[in-house]
Design a protein around this motif. Sequence first.
Motif, PDB file in Angstrom:
ATOM      1  N   GLY B 436      48.769 -91.852 -92.255  1.00  0.00           N
ATOM      2  CA  GLY B 436      49.171 -92.719 -93.438  1.00  0.00           C
ATOM      3  C   GLY B 436      50.591 -92.831 -93.793  1.00  0.00           C
ATOM      4  N   ASP B 437      51.301 -93.885 -94.786  1.00  0.00           N
ATOM      5  CA  ASP B 437      52.854 -93.720 -94.493  1.00  0.00           C
ATOM      6  C   ASP B 437      53.632 -92.838 -95.104  1.00  0.00           C
ATOM      7  OD1 ASP B 437      51.056 -94.804 -97.292  1.00  0.00           O
ATOM      8  OD2 ASP B 437      53.128 -95.003 -98.104  1.00  0.00           O
ATOM      9  N   GLY B 438      53.067 -92.201 -95.384  1.00  0.00           N
ATOM     10  CA  GLY B 438      53.754 -90.170 -96.322  1.00  0.00           C
ATOM     11  C   GLY B 438      53.690 -88.978 -95.117  1.00  0.00           C
ATOM     12  N   MET B 462      47.391 -97.179 -92.392  1.00  0.00           N
ATOM     13  CA  MET B 462      47.270 -97.493 -93.419  1.00  0.00           C
ATOM     14  C   MET B 462      47.961 -96.993 -94.897  1.00  0.00           C
ATOM     15  SD  MET B 462      43.010 -95.284 -92.646  1.00  0.00           S
ATOM     16  CE  MET B 462      42.446 -96.141 -93.770  1.00  0.00           C
ATOM     17  N   ASN B 464      49.599 -97.266 -97.884  1.00  0.00           N
ATOM     18  CA  ASN B 464      49.744 -97.690 -99.412  1.00  0.00           C
ATOM     19  C   ASN B 464      50.890 -97.337-100.466  1.00  0.00           C
ATOM     20  OD1 ASN B 464      49.307 -95.192 -99.436  1.00  0.00           O
ATOM     21  ND2 ASN B 464      47.567 -94.336 -99.825  1.00  0.00           N
ATOM     22  N   ALA B 466      52.401 -94.265-100.565  1.00  0.00           N
ATOM     23  CA  ALA B 466      52.032 -93.655-101.432  1.00  0.00           C
ATOM     24  C   ALA B 466      51.266 -92.484-100.971  1.00  0.00           C
ATOM     25  CB  ALA B 466      51.104 -93.858-102.533  1.00  0.00           C
ATOM     26  N   LEU B 467      51.717 -91.536-101.534  1.00  0.00           N
ATOM     27  CA  LEU B 467      51.633 -89.892-100.588  1.00  0.00           C
ATOM     28  C   LEU B 467      49.971 -90.202-102.174  1.00  0.00           C
ATOM     29  CD1 LEU B 467      54.202 -87.579-101.473  1.00  0.00           C
ATOM     30  CD2 LEU B 467      53.453 -88.933 -99.931  1.00  0.00           C
ATOM     31  N   GLY B 468      48.520 -90.549-100.808  1.00  0.00           N
ATOM     32  CA  GLY B 468      47.909 -91.560-101.789  1.00  0.00           C
ATOM     33  C   GLY B 468      47.155 -90.002-102.293  1.00  0.00           C
TER      34      GLY B 468
HETATM   35 MG   LIG Z   1      50.327 -92.787 -98.034  1.00  0.00          MG
END
Ligand SMILES: [Mg+2]
Lengths: 104, 555
Positions: B436-438, B462, B464, B466-468
């Motif tokens: 994830g981006d975070g 993946m 988003n 965000a800290l999804g």
């Molecule tokens: Mg994320």
Amino acid sequence: MIEQVAEPLQQASFAKVVLELDVNNHPGVMSHICNLFARRAFNMEGILCMPLSSGDRSRIWLLVFEDQRLEQMIRQLEKLEDVLHVRRHGAEHEVFERLEDFFH
Amino acid sequence: MNQMTGAQLIVRLLERQGVRTIAGIPGGAILPLYDALSGSDIIHHVLARHEQGAGFMAQGMARVSGKPEVCFASSGPGATNLVTAIADAMLDSIPLVAITGQVPLPMIGTDAFQEVDIYGMTVPITKHNFLVRSARELLEVIPEAFRIAMSGRPGPVLVDVPKDVQNQIIEFAQFPPVAVRSPSPVVQVEQIEAAARMINEAERPVLYLGGGVIHSGAAQQAVNLAEQAGLPTTMTLMALGSMPVDHPLSIGMLGMHGARYTNFVLEESDLLICVGARFDDRAIGKAAQFCPNAKIVHVDVDPSELHKIKNAHVAINGDVAEVLDALLPRVKVQLREGWLARVAALRTAFPMQFPEQDNPRSHYGLIHAVAEALDDEAVITTDVGQHQMWVAQAYPFRRPRQWLTSGGLGTMGFGMPAALGAAMAAPERTVVCFSGDGSFMMNIQELATLAEQQLNVKIVLMNNNALGLVYQQQNLFYGKRVFASRYKGEPDFLRIAEGFGIPAIDLDAAANPQATLAQALQTPGPCLIHASIDREQFVYPMVPPGAANTEMIGG
Ligand SMILES: [Mg+2]
Ligand SMILES: Cc1ncc(C[n+]2csc(CCOP(=O)(O)OP(=O)(O)O)c2C)c(N)n1
């Protein structure tokens, strides 16, 4: 059995138990043992440690409350590499009683 | 007579132990050891960019090889940077030997430059740890560290070696024997028989497999048991792959993000056979309401896991593979048509749903497309967050050690360095890290290590922005008060990767994402594959915090 969100146990209302541990004698062993109790917020009422005559082993006496987690605490103690033996005695064991004179 | 320094002795002992790759970062207090390592023709050193990265590389190797693997760090900040990777290994029972440099013995306790009490700090997050006080002790300590890391329930061991001990010269006649696993606890036949009797007599049994099945190499025995006794089988996050997802008896992952039907099957069971699992709260929800009608058979190599959360009717302390071997001949062949029909009906009524599975621009579709382009030989790692749970739900795991994830500690930043480690241990395999981006930004510096080592690692990012998973929780359980979970800035991950020397492709811009993805996965060497993910997609179904597993929402 431990619930997910356990209320802090009021340990003072439980009976006392004396634990006798044979351990390897080197700096750091006490810290391993104290840590086990501390991270579970399990209060140790009394602690006594002296090397055995051979010098490479020590004996530790612990005075703790018999709450429902005690069995688990003993299993955790037995898991430590430096703990060789754990024996369990009732509160009537005299080791701490005989020390009481030093705590006045 | 052998004569050498403590540092040379460590290197020789590691060589003899079979260590071939070590990840680490040097510094003042460990320079003697690095100097000795430079003289080894056998051990290959991988220079990480952060000690946490080195720790996770060693973990990635260990999770793939099943053997203890090694990381090095210097004293002070080097050692504290390892702490998270060590704690992660502890919670997932991964054999790891971390060796740290320490200030010289006479300076310990003086607040010397780069002195920290890493021994004291790692007491609660290691199986055991050592502060070595003489070079002679190394003859015992290093093999002990390996023995402890791999025996019983595996775990991390830390060895802190003061600089003067590394430089001390010793003479010794013989090398100690190479460490081997201690024998597992002897299994009592009566208990095996009691367990077999319960399985034979149960009407609605469920087999519940945990990470211990993977660690003990018992996946085949577990599948055999399921087939022989007709047991619907659920797996924890850590056990995914022990039974192939498409095995007719598999009912998938249980717990917080398991399928509804899985949790309902457990609810109806009258016997739970828990093998190498530990009733973790994410797996069982509210403990008092988990499998309310089931008796429990619990098999674990760690006796302190037995009766810890749930009292077992039969508790067997032993190595999972040995216990299953002993159990199999005593278990009756049963078809259990009635119970399996009921399981099938629940599956039909409350199936796991993968909306948009055929659209590679959706989260499930992307995971599906990656799986389509690979075979079961690939290794999959993840970071931590929504993407991790989606992969756990949707990726078709079919073999043990195919799936590496940070389960117990849930450490963001695990995925990429663990993938590097996996590729070091198994260079013939393709390794894919879903990130994830975070999470990616927590160990992004290891892209430099990846570029240098040219490992066959693909990162599927993946994104988003965000800290999804936090965003999801705030939306669902904190009155939609979204705070500190969306990023305002938007880094250009493609250019970042390229800046590190890693080729990058953007699936968003691809006309045919499936084809572009397949091509990227099939090209040897490192690659970053970027895909935007809709931030409003949540992980479902979900057991709300504190609820019972049957009280799921969504999905
Ligand atoms: Mg994320
Ligand atoms: C080191 C660390 N810090 C904080 C958390 C808490 N946490 C869990 S998931 C998550 C968000 C992860 O974001 P990302 O990697 O982008 O994954 P996504 O959920 O968006 O797929 C956070 C902050 C954690 N698990 N690990």
